[in-house]
Design an enzyme around this catalytic site. Structure first.
Site, mmCIF file in Angstrom:
data_model
loop_
_atom_site.group_PDB
_atom_site.id
_atom_site.type_symbol
_atom_site.label_atom_id
_atom_site.label_comp_id
_atom_site.label_asym_id
_atom_site.label_seq_id
_atom_site.Cartn_x
_atom_site.Cartn_y
_atom_site.Cartn_z
ATOM 1 N N MET A 151 -18.718 24.887 -24.069
ATOM 2 C CA MET A 151 -19.619 25.145 -23.217
ATOM 3 C C MET A 151 -20.041 24.411 -22.079
ATOM 4 S SD MET A 151 -21.463 28.222 -22.992
ATOM 5 C CE MET A 151 -21.548 28.835 -24.581
ATOM 6 N N HIS A 198 -12.525 27.912 -20.759
ATOM 7 C CA HIS A 198 -13.509 27.644 -22.114
ATOM 8 C C HIS A 198 -12.549 28.500 -23.240
ATOM 9 C CE1 HIS A 198 -17.556 28.193 -24.235
ATOM 10 N NE2 HIS A 198 -16.682 28.625 -25.173
ATOM 11 N N ARG A 219 -15.869 22.086 -14.488
ATOM 12 C CA ARG A 219 -16.252 20.937 -15.419
ATOM 13 C C ARG A 219 -15.095 20.654 -16.752
ATOM 14 N NH1 ARG A 219 -21.812 24.040 -16.507
ATOM 15 N NH2 ARG A 219 -22.805 23.645 -14.541
ATOM 16 N N ALA A 252 -17.765 28.881 -30.565
ATOM 17 C CA ALA A 252 -17.819 29.606 -29.372
ATOM 18 C C ALA A 252 -18.699 28.505 -28.451
ATOM 19 C CB ALA A 252 -18.443 30.900 -28.982
ATOM 20 N N ASP A 269 -27.471 21.196 -20.120
ATOM 21 C CA ASP A 269 -27.802 21.247 -21.610
ATOM 22 C C ASP A 269 -26.149 21.171 -22.220
ATOM 23 O OD1 ASP A 269 -27.109 24.012 -20.476
ATOM 24 O OD2 ASP A 269 -26.932 24.505 -22.456
#
Length: 269
Positions: free
Chosen positions: A48, A55, A160, A44, A186
């Protein structure tokens, strides 16, 4: 600082939600509830930083997941399957996101100090507006109020790893040049977003998706375990092209001083 105009911050794993736990666990739950289909937390985490529909679609395009899907259902996943999982995901995420809205230790102090010095704080997220409408007020109760917040569905061109959300911040904040912005994230896709936008990029290793542990889980590890995970996280984000990698947003001030010096000398990202 005379040259840095803005920081563009990610949300989960960067400012709030130590370990970026909220979105990851909900992806696993949404696959299970939607189709009684199992994916791991590690799987999963792979895409990210992307918008949540993208996703899910990316997860269903992963060879190992597609193979398991075909074995279970006798067919390949479809866009309708992505829609169904996304529709399952959204109410679960909305219900849970406020529980992880507390800012990570040390981040608020840095953010408030930068805002007081005149540096603008932008933000963007893989979360769509329906989730941000819950998360942003919850974070504001703790004192985190960025000068701009862009959600994954605010940009017509997509999210993104494209540059659009970061550049939308530039427009809303009235930034004079993109090279004066620092994108902090991150996730690999968030770092790529900043690079594609022409910004300095700073990866967040320990508190975010690259390690993927809650603060309690991280603290329970011994030093050798922590060092191994930190090494992997730093390598992952550096390999994605991050100009700098740090443990936490709380550690960013020396990096900003270095970027400020480079900008004063005429350097660009």
């Amino acid at each position: 600082m005379k040259h840095i105009e803005a920081l563009i911050l990610d949300w989960a794993g960067t400012v709030v939600d130590y370990g970026s736990i909220a979105p990851t666990s909900i992806f696993v739950e949404a696959f299970k509830r939607g189709f009684d289909f199992d994916i791991t937390l590690q799987e999963a985490r792979g895409p990210m930083g992307m918008g949540k529909w993208d996703h899910i679609n990316t997860l269903l395009s992963e060879p190992k997941i597609r193979t398991r899907w075909e074995a279970k259902f006798g067919r390949m996943p479809t866009p309708q399957d992505v829609d169904h999982i996304y529709e399952t995901f959204m109410p679960l995420q909305i219900a849970k996101v406020a529980e992880r809205a507390k800012p990570i230790d040390g981040t608020l102090e840095v953010i408030h100090k930068l805002q007081a010095s005149g540096i603008k704080i932008g933000s963007c997220s893989g979360y769509p507006n329906a989730v941000m409408e819950v998360l942003a007020p919850a974070a504001a109760e703790y004192g985190y109020v960025p000068d701009c917040a862009i959600a994954s569905d605010d940009c017509m061109s997509g999210s993104r790893p494209g540059p659009w959300m970061a550049l939308e911040n530039v427009q809303h904040l009235g930034i004079s040049r993109v090279a004066s912005c620092v994108k902090v994230d991150d996730s690999i896709h968030g770092i790529t977003e900043g690079l594609n936008a022409g910004m300095w990029t700073v990866g967040i290793a320990i508190t975010g998706n690259a390690v993927g542990l809650s603060e309690e889980e991280w603290s329970a590890l011994d030093s050798s375990q922590q060092q191994g995970l930190a090494r992997n996280a730093y390598t992952q984000l550096s390999s994605a092209g991050a100009h700098y990698v740090i443990d936490s947003l709380a550690d960013i001030e020396p990096i900003l001083q270095e970027i400020e010096s480079k900008l004063a000398r005429g350097a660009r990202p």
